[in-house]
Design a protein around this motif. Structure first.
Motif, mmCIF file in Angstrom:
data_model
loop_
_atom_site.group_PDB
_atom_site.id
_atom_site.type_symbol
_atom_site.label_atom_id
_atom_site.label_comp_id
_atom_site.label_asym_id
_atom_site.label_seq_id
_atom_site.Cartn_x
_atom_site.Cartn_y
_atom_site.Cartn_z
ATOM 1 N N THR A 527 -0.487 -8.297 5.252
ATOM 2 C CA THR A 527 -2.092 -8.203 5.242
ATOM 3 C C THR A 527 -2.609 -8.839 3.801
ATOM 4 O O THR A 527 -1.642 -9.026 2.814
ATOM 5 N N ASN A 528 -3.788 -9.113 3.725
ATOM 6 C CA ASN A 528 -4.539 -9.295 2.461
ATOM 7 C C ASN A 528 -4.913 -8.499 2.010
ATOM 8 O O ASN A 528 -4.654 -7.115 2.363
ATOM 9 N N GLU A 529 -5.942 -8.363 0.899
ATOM 10 C CA GLU A 529 -6.394 -7.232 0.117
ATOM 11 C C GLU A 529 -7.403 -6.350 0.972
ATOM 12 O O GLU A 529 -7.755 -5.423 0.403
ATOM 13 N N PHE A 530 -7.950 -6.929 2.189
ATOM 14 C CA PHE A 530 -8.807 -6.197 2.895
ATOM 15 C C PHE A 530 -8.021 -5.487 4.163
ATOM 16 O O PHE A 530 -8.549 -5.187 5.024
ATOM 17 N N LEU A 531 -6.571 -5.867 4.151
ATOM 18 C CA LEU A 531 -5.883 -5.311 5.294
ATOM 19 C C LEU A 531 -6.093 -6.024 6.476
ATOM 20 O O LEU A 531 -5.693 -5.908 7.596
ATOM 21 N N GLN A 532 -6.369 -7.523 6.382
ATOM 22 C CA GLN A 532 -6.392 -8.209 7.473
ATOM 23 C C GLN A 532 -5.315 -8.946 7.680
ATOM 24 O O GLN A 532 -4.422 -9.093 6.584
ATOM 25 N N THR A 533 -4.617 -9.192 9.060
ATOM 26 C CA THR A 533 -3.612 -9.897 9.317
ATOM 27 C C THR A 533 -3.763 -11.207 9.494
ATOM 28 O O THR A 533 -4.999 -11.681 8.969
#
Length: 714
Positions: A527-533
């Protein structure tokens, strides 16, 4: 400061001193240029190359040393060399000078700033590494920000020099053109400030926003390209679908329901996940029973001549079941349904970025659509592929709760928190326990002294702790189970009746359709820092993400993922791992927040260490628990806390004060100035702060105070 830095600082100070002494600034004002325009123009016409070179060098020197006068120099470039050549000279001279100022600040101050404020700047540094070019481009386009300040501050960040150079070159084009063009009309200019009209400033501001709008557009196009293979529903059934009813899933669903979103929570087994059913709750209940038995055996330590306890292991395990049952309503279907969450019992498979197929316990299938999805599938115990392990059979942190008879000889494979907690617990319940760890210490993430205290207690309680033993194979000989382990080149044969495997946990990645969507990693979901995959509307939280597999971190991630899923792109948050506490509930307890000495050395972070030992604490002595310590790492010379480790009674509760202090920037002086109840274990926090204060007492001031008091006695 090194000799090279001192030399550079000396040269910079000498140049600045020369500038002040010679006062060339008296020539860099519009009145002087206008009154001496004729001889300046004649000299330039007579020696154009010499004039251009002199102008270029002077401009680089002024900007490189961050001296005043760059604005007037830019106007002079337009007046003397015209728009085309003036623009070329100013553009390259200003960028070169800015880069020299940038490099000077980096060389002289970067290491010092990182040593002093590295932890506070970690999030900023990460943002600069990720989007530094965009930040700088925006600042260059908006002349409200003084360029010399930008040069110096950027030197303290991790942005690459080449990125700084070319972004500065490009970002200053608009402003350079405006100023150089204005310089071609030098006679009509009264002040440099008059060049920037409100309309022009607004135009620059719009230019500054443009890169961010372009970034959003690129992200949107990228998402559409990734999701092009799946048809997007015209309308969504719900706002959010949460897959997994463990700690992360429950929090994500709760957040969605609290903000009146329509949310569906899908769980294949039991709500509460590992924490309630096979992790935190049952282990702490069993630890409590075992601890009581340990205290009874220590009756003489408390002035009691004799005491004994009769118990049944099966009844103790039934108590554990009772504790789970008592807490279960907090995580029940009924409670979450009452909160507004639609709870679906079944297995989930993501068939498109917006559609989840649910297979109910009756085998029926149906599909649900949502604008966003949060995957909180959790993790499971890792069982290494050691030859013979299936033949001898094994327990894990999930299956051990099915035991109703105490194993006579228990072999615990693994020296992490789970292995240590269960090893000590089963030993206190009467099993003969052998713990095998391949590393050189138990609890490998902690400092060696912490491990030594735990190992010492374990061995005093009869646990055989075997460090640096690598499990090679399991065999059965004459009906007896054995572990063959390699230790410093020799083979060790360890007999046991039951095997408990506790060598870590792995994320649940298979069976959810992640592979088809391209979002399943090797060990965890990326994930990224926004918890998006990879798909921006699909988020992940909890053990399936890591890097910290703790219930409280899962809850923190779930809040971030849920809020971002529901409100992005209008409002979103980056997940914050800056202050993460954890505790291992062995006896003595081990709790930590921030870095310890091992990590500080590995990461090259300067620190001071202050320790207070609990054998000096009144309450610890009264309770017969006078062992362990509180250790705090601080910035050298300052009271700012980098990390704290507590080993001893109630460590898991005591660490909260340091978590609060670090989260809100409170130093040891604030803790020292806070009244703590006497006699409590919490006083240890104030005493360790007092030890720091004594080590930093101002000796010169105290010497003068001593003289003052001596004078007052006369």
């Amino acid at each position: 400061m090194t000799r090279r830095r001192l030399v550079v600082v000396g040269l910079l100070l000498a140049a600045a001193g020369a500038y002040l002494a010679l006062d060339p600034g008296r020539f860099l004002n519009l009145d002087y240029l206008k009154s001496h325009w004729a001889p300046i123009d004649s000299w330039v016409r007579a020696q154009p190359l010499t004039a251009a070179l002199a102008y270029f060098v002077a401009y680089v020197a002024i900007t490189g040393l961050s001296l005043p006068g760059a604005g007037v120099m830019t106007l002079l470039g337009g007046a003397v060399f015209g728009l085309a050549w003036g623009f070329v000279l100013v553009s390259f001279a200003s960028t070169l000078g800015a880069t020299l100022a940038f490099l000077s600040a980096r060389f002289v101050l970067r290491d010092w700033v990182q040593a002093r404020f590295g932890d506070r700047l970690r999030a900023l540094d990460a943002g600069i590494e990720r989007d530094g070019g965009l930040y700088l481009f925006t600042l260059r386009l908006v002349p409200v920000f003084p360029f010399f300040v930008i040069n110096l501050l950027m030197g303290l960040t991790p942005i690459r020099t080449w990125t700084f150079y070319w972004v500065s070159q490009l970002g200053m084009v608009a402003g350079t053109l405006v100023y150089v063009n204005a310089g071609t009309q030098l006679a009509t200019i009264d002040t440099p400030a008059g060049i920037l009209s409100p309309a022009l400033l607004a135009s620059f501001a719009l230019l500054g926003v443009f890169p961010w709008l372009a970034r959003q557009a690129v992200d949107l196009l990228s998402a559409r390209r990734i999701q092009a293979g799946w048809p997007k529903p015209v309308r969504f059934d719900r706002n959010l679908i949460v897959i997994g009813g463990g700690s992360a899933g429950l929090v994500a669903a709760y957040i969605a329901a609290a903000v009146r979103a329509r949310v569906t929570l899908i769980e294949a087994h039991r709500l509460g996940g590992d924490c309630l059913n096979t992790g935190c709750v049952p282990s702490k209940a069993l630890i409590r029973s075992a601890r009581l038995l340990s205290q009874i055996r220590r009756a003489r330590d408390f002035g009691i001549r004799s005491a004994q306890a009769e118990f049944s292991f099966g009844e103790v395990m039934e108590r554990v079941r009772g504790v789970i049952a008592a807490i279960e309503p907090h995580d029940s279907v009924e409670r979450y349904t009452s909160l507004g969450v639609e709870v679906v019992e079944g297995t989930a498979r993501v068939v498109s970025p917006w559609v989840v197929e649910v297979t109910g316990r009756d085998g029926a299938r149906h599909r649900l659509s949502a604008r966003s999805v949060v995957i909180a599938a959790g993790a499971r115990p890792h069982v290494p592929a050691i030859p013979g392990i299936d033949e001898v059979g094994y327990l894990t942190s999930e299956s051990v709760w099915d035991l109703r008879e105490l194993p006579a000889r228990l072999l615990v494979l693994g020296g992490g928190p789970i292995g240590c907690e269960l090893a000590q617990t089963f030993a206190r319940l009467g099993a003969t326990v052998t713990q095998v760890e391949s590393a050189a210490q138990l609890l490998p993430r902690e400092d060696p002294e912490v491990s030594d205290l735990v190992v010492g207690r374990f061995r005093s309680e009869g646990i055989t702790v075997l460090l640096e033993h690598r499990a090679s194979a399991f065999v059965v000989e004459n009906g007896e189970k054995l572990l063959l382990a390699e230790h410093h080149g020799s083979e060790q044969r360890i007999r046991f009746d039951a095997l408990l495997v506790a060598v870590g946990r792995v994320a649940n990645l298979a069976g959810y359709g992640l592979e088809e969507l391209g979002i399943g990693g090797d060990r965890r979901i990326e994930t990224n820092e926004f918890l998006q995959t990879r798909h921006p509307n699909i988020y992940a939280a909890g053990d399936v993400v890591g890097p910290y597999q703790f219930t409280h971190v899962a809850a923190h991630q779930a809040w971030t993922a849920a809020v971002n899923a529901l409100f992005s792109p209008f409002r979103r948050f980056r997940v914050d791992y800056s202050v993460i506490p954890w505790a291992t509930f062995v006896d003595p307890e081990v709790a930590r927040v921030g870095i310890n000495e091992r990590e500080a050395r590995e990461r090259g972070i300067a620190y001071e260490q202050t320790t207070y030992r609990l054998d000096d604490l009144d309450r610890a002595i009264a309770d017969g628990e006078a062992h362990g310590f509180v250790r705090v790492l601080t910035v050298p010379g300052k009271d700012r806390i980098l990390g704290a480790t507590i080993v001893g009674e109630h460590a898991g509760e005591l660490i909260a004060e340091f978590v609060l202090a670090m989260r809100h920037g409170l130093g040891l002086n604030r803790i020292l100035g806070t009244i703590h109840v006497y006699p409590t274990f919490a006083e240890a926090s104030r005493y360790v702060a007092g030890n720091w204060k004594r080590a930093h007492a101002p000796q010169r001031v105290l010497a003068w105070v001593e003289r003052f008091h001596s004078w007052r006695r006369r």
